[in-house]
Design an enzyme around this catalytic site. Structure first.
Site, PDB file in Angstrom:
ATOM      1  CG  ASN A  87      36.013  45.355  40.549  1.00 44.84           C
ATOM      2  OD1 ASN A  87      35.636  45.311  39.376  1.00 44.84           O
ATOM      3  ND2 ASN A  87      37.275  45.593  40.881  1.00 44.84           N
ATOM      4  CE1 TYR A 189      37.104  37.062  34.410  1.00 46.77           C
ATOM      5  CE2 TYR A 189      35.937  37.175  32.316  1.00 46.77           C
ATOM      6  CZ  TYR A 189      36.333  37.768  33.502  1.00 46.77           C
ATOM      7  OH  TYR A 189      35.943  39.054  33.788  1.00 46.77           O
TER       8      TYR A 189
END
Length: 277
Positions: A87, A189
């Site tokens: 994560n 990103y």
């Protein structure tokens, strides 16, 4: 030996909620890991106040020595890992003052290259039948890459991790030259998460013989620091799909790209509607 679940970058946000869900349902030991010791311990304390019992271990995925130390600890104490949720990630804000070159290098370093290194270190201690969840994003859908030539390279069935890493290093090099937008788009990103989704599909092929399931997940647009608290979903809603893949998904779900509502989405097809924004 008890079963073991590990969540990286879990002191807040979606990672924290995934740990909460695992503590409630997983029949085994759950490790909340974080780079910052104090924040990690505070997160564990918060969950303990809810009657849950996570364990804490300091883990910095950008530091191979930190990951190796954690690997050795888990291997010696438990023998292996049964659930790994990758994560940990970063995202620069839209108004960030850092140059595109800096954003590209740092974002890819944490979100892709450090993930690859972490998996290289931890995958050997995954037990047969383990489940790996790589947290991606809707930004990780292949349609976010403008160049058809690049999209074809990403979805090449013969692409290796080495080849993927070279492809993403090219993005960093292009960003440093300032000529990345036409082929790669505007978002470091997004490129990093396309990399995560592509990596997932390659990893699945590499561990099929060990009955390990590796899947990527878009958890939804969640109310977290990373989204500047603009997402409509709560962190617990953002944990639903990751927990589904970690605990409940059929054995046949392997190397897939799954969205927040548990849909298996075609990674290289048309971008599906989110239903939330």
């Amino acid at each position: 030996m008890p079963k073991v679940a590990v969540v990286t970058g879990a002191n807040k946000g979606i990672g924290f909620a995934i740990v909460r869900g695992l503590c409630r349902r997983f029949k085994g030991i759950v490790y909340l890991t974080a780079r910052d010791v104090e924040r990690g311990k505070q997160a564990v304390s918060n969950l303990e106040e809810e009657g849950l019992k996570p364990n804490f271990y300091q883990l910095d995925i950008t530091d191979p020595f930190s990951v190796e130390k954690f690997r050795d600890y888990v291997k010696d104490k438990y023998g292996g890992i049964d659930i790994l949720v990758n994560n940990a990630a970063i995202a620069f804000k839209c108004d960030s003052k850092e140059s595109v070159a800096v954003q590209a290098e740092q974002t890819l370093f944490v979100n892709y290259f450090s993930l690859v290194a972490t998996c290289d270190i931890l995958f050997p201690i995954l037990r047969n039948g383990a489940r790996v969840v790589n947290v991606s994003s809707s930004a990780g859908h292949l349609s976010n890459i403008p160049s058809e030539e690049l999209r074809n390279k990403f979805k090449d069935p013969n692409l290796t991790i080495e080849g993927l890493s070279k492809l993403l290093q090219k993005y960093i090099n292009d960003a440093k030259k300032g000529n990345q937008v036409a082929e790669w788009g505007l978002s470091s990103y997004s490129v990093s998460k396309v990399g995560v989704t592509a990596l997932t599909k390659i990893q699945q092929k590499l561990v099929d013989d060990r009955d390990i399931k590796v899947n990527a997940v878009h958890p939804g647009y969640v109310d977290t620091d990373m989204s500047s608290h603009k997402g409509p979903l709560s962190i617990d809603e953002g944990a639903v799909a990751p927990l589904f893949l970690a605990l409940d998904a059929p054995e046949t779900v392997r190397g897939e790209y799954v969205w927040f509502d548990k849909r298996i989405v075609s990674w290289d097809g048309k971008m599906p509607g989110t239903g939330i924004c």
